[in-house]
Design an enzyme around this catalytic site. Sequence first.
Site, PDB file in Angstrom:
ATOM      1  N   ASP A  31      81.665  63.574   1.270  1.00 29.95           N
ATOM      2  CA  ASP A  31      82.756  62.624   1.550  1.00 29.95           C
ATOM      3  C   ASP A  31      82.406  61.241   0.991  1.00 29.95           C
ATOM      4  O   ASP A  31      83.234  60.608   0.297  1.00 29.95           O
ATOM      5  CB  ASP A  31      82.957  62.568   3.074  1.00 29.95           C
ATOM      6  CG  ASP A  31      84.160  61.749   3.500  1.00 29.95           C
ATOM      7  OD1 ASP A  31      85.133  61.653   2.726  1.00 29.95           O
ATOM      8  OD2 ASP A  31      84.136  61.217   4.622  1.00 29.95           O
ATOM      9  N   THR A 115      78.333  72.485   6.158  1.00 31.35           N
ATOM     10  CA  THR A 115      76.928  72.934   6.125  1.00 31.35           C
ATOM     11  C   THR A 115      75.921  71.800   5.950  1.00 31.35           C
ATOM     12  O   THR A 115      74.719  72.064   5.856  1.00 31.35           O
ATOM     13  CB  THR A 115      76.697  73.954   4.995  1.00 31.35           C
ATOM     14  OG1 THR A 115      76.889  73.302   3.735  1.00 31.35           O
ATOM     15  CG2 THR A 115      77.628  75.137   5.119  1.00 31.35           C
TER      16      THR A 115
HETATM   17  N1  AR6 Z   1      78.910  67.576  -4.461  1.00 26.37           N
HETATM   18  C1  AR6 Z   1      78.884  68.821  -3.911  1.00 26.37           C
HETATM   19  N2  AR6 Z   1      78.349  69.070  -2.707  1.00 26.37           N
HETATM   20  C2  AR6 Z   1      77.797  68.028  -2.042  1.00 26.37           C
HETATM   21  C3  AR6 Z   1      77.774  66.710  -2.546  1.00 26.37           C
HETATM   22  C4  AR6 Z   1      78.371  66.505  -3.822  1.00 26.37           C
HETATM   23  N3  AR6 Z   1      78.411  65.292  -4.388  1.00 26.37           N
HETATM   24  N4  AR6 Z   1      77.150  65.914  -1.630  1.00 26.37           N
HETATM   25  C5  AR6 Z   1      76.795  66.714  -0.597  1.00 26.37           C
HETATM   26  N5  AR6 Z   1      77.159  67.982  -0.851  1.00 26.37           N
HETATM   27  P1  AR6 Z   1      78.420  67.255   4.161  1.00 26.37           P
HETATM   28  P2  AR6 Z   1      79.864  68.363   6.470  1.00 26.37           P
HETATM   29  C6  AR6 Z   1      76.999  69.191  -0.031  1.00 26.37           C
HETATM   30  O1  AR6 Z   1      77.368  66.685   5.028  1.00 26.37           O
HETATM   31  O2  AR6 Z   1      78.653  69.107   6.911  1.00 26.37           O
HETATM   32  C7  AR6 Z   1      80.637  63.188   6.357  1.00 26.37           C
HETATM   33  O3  AR6 Z   1      80.115  62.040   6.973  1.00 26.37           O
HETATM   34  C8  AR6 Z   1      75.940  69.202   1.041  1.00 26.37           C
HETATM   35  O4  AR6 Z   1      74.663  69.480   0.477  1.00 26.37           O
HETATM   36  O5  AR6 Z   1      78.941  66.430   3.040  1.00 26.37           O
HETATM   37  O6  AR6 Z   1      81.183  69.082   6.451  1.00 26.37           O
HETATM   38  C9  AR6 Z   1      82.108  63.384   6.669  1.00 26.37           C
HETATM   39  O7  AR6 Z   1      82.798  62.151   6.740  1.00 26.37           O
HETATM   40  C10 AR6 Z   1      76.425  70.325   1.929  1.00 26.37           C
HETATM   41  O8  AR6 Z   1      76.034  71.586   1.379  1.00 26.37           O
HETATM   42  O9  AR6 Z   1      79.720  67.725   5.019  1.00 26.37           O
HETATM   43  C11 AR6 Z   1      82.049  64.070   8.006  1.00 26.37           C
HETATM   44  O10 AR6 Z   1      81.874  63.139   9.040  1.00 26.37           O
HETATM   45  C12 AR6 Z   1      77.953  70.218   1.816  1.00 26.37           C
HETATM   46  O11 AR6 Z   1      78.197  69.370   0.687  1.00 26.37           O
HETATM   47  C13 AR6 Z   1      80.827  64.932   7.881  1.00 26.37           C
HETATM   48  O12 AR6 Z   1      79.988  64.315   6.901  1.00 26.37           O
HETATM   49  C14 AR6 Z   1      78.636  69.641   3.030  1.00 26.37           C
HETATM   50  O13 AR6 Z   1      77.829  68.632   3.596  1.00 26.37           O
HETATM   51  C15 AR6 Z   1      81.159  66.318   7.397  1.00 26.37           C
HETATM   52  O14 AR6 Z   1      79.991  67.100   7.432  1.00 26.37           O
END
Ligand code: AR6
Length: 167
Positions: A31, A115
Amino acid sequence: MSVHTGDITRQAVDAIVNAANSALKRGGGVDGAIHAAAGPALQAELDGIGGCPTGECRLSHGHALPAPWIIHAVGPVWHGGTADEDALLESCYRSALALARRHGLRTLAFPAISTGIYGFPKDRAARIAVTAVLDELAGDDAVAEVRFVCFDDETAEIYRGILSQRP
Ligand code: AR6
């Protein structure tokens, strides 16, 4: 369906999917990366939408991203598996595909929703993602391509393993 490793913000598809929070306020993880790449106009647009319940999605423009659209999916926080997490995660993927179909978006890129910061087990989440997307794509050619964009090799290997097992 295909598996990629890297930064989802660089994907030139009709829509990238964001792992958002229910307030639709800029956070960390993917995000934060999407907001950084899209620019401040993204938060201004999201403030006009307000929020989004867990398991649902909202559509915004991509602003400075290569992708013209962003589908903001709100995944569940992992509480150990007893708080309807599986169904809510499945609903994110199904809702994103439904939104894409409604708006004529044919190529999509998904991150591994829930995740990271939200703590959903990676393997369990990947199985839910692949199963839901396969089911949504079956018999419907409105969406032509779905990419699973993984930030790390471990997650990409999990997806590849699951995709190689399907009949
Ligand atoms: N491109 C692709 N995948 C990514 C990237 C990227 N640039 N950056 C991280 N990931 P997360 P959630 C992966 O934490 O668990 C935020 O604060 C990461 O390694 O981004 O759904 C939001 O505002 C992991 O595998 O999302 C919410 O409050 C995946 O993306 C909260 O985090 C999801 O990790 C959502 O948490």
